[in-house]
Design a protein around this motif. Structure first.
Motif, PDB file in Angstrom:
ATOM      1  N   ILE A  14       0.858  -1.188   0.000  1.00 58.16           N
ATOM      2  CA  ILE A  14       0.000   0.000   0.000  1.00 58.16           C
ATOM      3  C   ILE A  14       0.891   1.235   0.000  1.00 58.16           C
ATOM      4  O   ILE A  14       1.724   1.408   0.890  1.00 58.16           O
ATOM      5  N   GLU A  15       0.712   2.094  -0.982  1.00 59.84           N
ATOM      6  CA  GLU A  15       1.520   3.309  -1.090  1.00 59.84           C
ATOM      7  C   GLU A  15       0.627   4.543  -1.017  1.00 59.84           C
ATOM      8  O   GLU A  15      -0.391   4.635  -1.703  1.00 59.84           O
ATOM      9  N   GLN A  16       1.022   5.501  -0.167  1.00 61.73           N
ATOM     10  CA  GLN A  16       0.391   6.813  -0.101  1.00 61.73           C
ATOM     11  C   GLN A  16       1.493   7.860  -0.262  1.00 61.73           C
ATOM     12  O   GLN A  16       2.208   8.194   0.691  1.00 61.73           O
ATOM     13  N   LYS A  17       1.629   8.389  -1.449  1.00 63.73           N
ATOM     14  CA  LYS A  17       2.707   9.330  -1.728  1.00 63.73           C
ATOM     15  C   LYS A  17       2.547  10.619  -0.944  1.00 63.73           C
ATOM     16  O   LYS A  17       3.544  11.232  -0.540  1.00 63.73           O
ATOM     17  N   GLU A  18       1.303  11.060  -0.710  1.00 62.72           N
ATOM     18  CA  GLU A  18       1.078  12.301   0.014  1.00 62.72           C
ATOM     19  C   GLU A  18       1.576  12.232   1.453  1.00 62.72           C
ATOM     20  O   GLU A  18       1.927  13.244   2.047  1.00 62.72           O
ATOM     21  N   ARG A  19       1.599  10.997   2.006  1.00 67.03           N
ATOM     22  CA  ARG A  19       2.078  10.809   3.382  1.00 67.03           C
ATOM     23  C   ARG A  19       3.464  10.180   3.424  1.00 67.03           C
ATOM     24  O   ARG A  19       3.968   9.851   4.489  1.00 67.03           O
ATOM     25  N   ASN A  20       4.059   9.997   2.245  1.00 67.68           N
ATOM     26  CA  ASN A  20       5.368   9.345   2.144  1.00 67.68           C
ATOM     27  C   ASN A  20       5.338   7.991   2.866  1.00 67.68           C
ATOM     28  O   ASN A  20       6.253   7.630   3.608  1.00 67.68           O
ATOM     29  N   ARG A  21       4.295   7.246   2.625  1.00 69.67           N
ATOM     30  CA  ARG A  21       4.104   5.964   3.323  1.00 69.67           C
ATOM     31  C   ARG A  21       4.138   4.806   2.332  1.00 69.67           C
ATOM     32  O   ARG A  21       3.502   4.863   1.281  1.00 69.67           O
ATOM     33  N   CYS A  22       4.870   3.776   2.682  1.00 68.44           N
ATOM     34  CA  CYS A  22       4.918   2.553   1.896  1.00 68.44           C
ATOM     35  C   CYS A  22       4.829   1.380   2.865  1.00 68.44           C
ATOM     36  O   CYS A  22       5.742   1.152   3.654  1.00 68.44           O
ATOM     37  N   GLU A  23       3.738   0.645   2.802  1.00 72.90           N
ATOM     38  CA  GLU A  23       3.495  -0.455   3.737  1.00 72.90           C
ATOM     39  C   GLU A  23       3.478  -1.778   2.975  1.00 72.90           C
ATOM     40  O   GLU A  23       2.776  -1.919   1.984  1.00 72.90           O
ATOM     41  N   LYS A  24       4.263  -2.736   3.448  1.00 73.45           N
ATOM     42  CA  LYS A  24       4.311  -4.062   2.841  1.00 73.45           C
ATOM     43  C   LYS A  24       3.870  -5.101   3.869  1.00 73.45           C
ATOM     44  O   LYS A  24       4.442  -5.204   4.947  1.00 73.45           O
ATOM     45  N   LEU A  25       2.846  -5.857   3.506  1.00 67.65           N
ATOM     46  CA  LEU A  25       2.276  -6.870   4.396  1.00 67.65           C
ATOM     47  C   LEU A  25       2.495  -8.227   3.739  1.00 67.65           C
ATOM     48  O   LEU A  25       1.945  -8.505   2.677  1.00 67.65           O
TER      49      LEU A  25
END
Length: 223
Positions: free
Chosen positions: A78-89
């Motif tokens: 899951i990537e949210q560029k606006e929050r600079n977040r990259c989550e890998k499950l």
């Protein structure tokens, strides 16, 4: 005193360097690094992510490919560029996952299917906008001689429609609710079994409406 100050300064400088290096590495590393995985029709597909009305979690669902086995695992990115977040499950065994992602921001989601051989994998991507579903809850029915009434839990600013047909027939009849928690349907055949489904009518509150599972309504007693 000056020596202690110098040592403290050097420790802070080293810490700042480590943080800077970490951020630099993160910015240059792609969130999704499974480009080698196939996108063929035989692999994982129909990835959808949505939020349930009044819920907080992002729910992602997908359908497995034709090569799945007991050892098949999934990875959700899951990537949210606006929050600079990259989550890998990783190591997901089912075909659904609930995430605490902040769904007010745009996001991109990938699912990767890995089978027995790690080199054989398939992928799918979800790029659509923010979806909210409002499935009907607490569905009940009451059958009379020449009609039936279907009710559900009322939700603010959410309207529903119903489709029904005689069991084993092809064509459905569509009816919109005049009130927010029930629909009354007149039926000509008092001895017939009926099948009914309910879904929300898309609006600003609910924009992703799916038909519910079928409700089977047997004949009512003659009055």
């Amino acid at each position: 005193m000056n020596g202690n100050f110098l040592r403290l300064f050097l420790v802070k400088l080293e810490l700042l360097y480590q943080i800077s290096s970490s951020l630099s590495d993160k910015s240059t590393t792609a969130c999704f690094d499974y480009e080698h995985c196939n996108t063929s029709q035989g692999g994982v597909h129909d990835l959808e992510c949505f939020k349930i009305y009044s819920g907080k979690k992002l729910i992602c669902e997908w359908k497995p490919g034709i090569h799945v086995s007991n050892s098949t695992k999934y990875t959700l990115i899951i990537e949210q560029k606006e929050r600079n977040r990259c989550e890998k499950l990783t190591n997901i065994t089912g075909t659904t996952y609930n995430s605490d992602i902040f769904s007010q921001f745009n996001f991109t989601v990938w699912v990767v299917e890995v089978n027995e051989q790690p080199s054989v994998c398939f992928r799918d991507v979800f790029l659509r906008g923010r979806l909210v579903r409002c499935p009907p809850e607490q569905i009940k029915y009451e059958r009379q001689k020449d009609d039936f009434i279907v009710t559900w839990k009322k939700k603010k600013n959410v309207h529903y429609q119903l489709q029904y047909k005689e069991l084993n027939k092809e064509s459905w009849i569509l009816v919109n609710s005049k009130v927010d928690d029930r629909i009354k349907v007149a039926v000509p055949n008092e001895t017939a079994f009926y099948e009914a489904q309910i879904k929300c009518i898309p609006n600003d509150v609910c924009n992703d409406c799916k038909w519910s599972e079928s409700l089977f309504i047997p004949p009512g007693k003659s009055i």
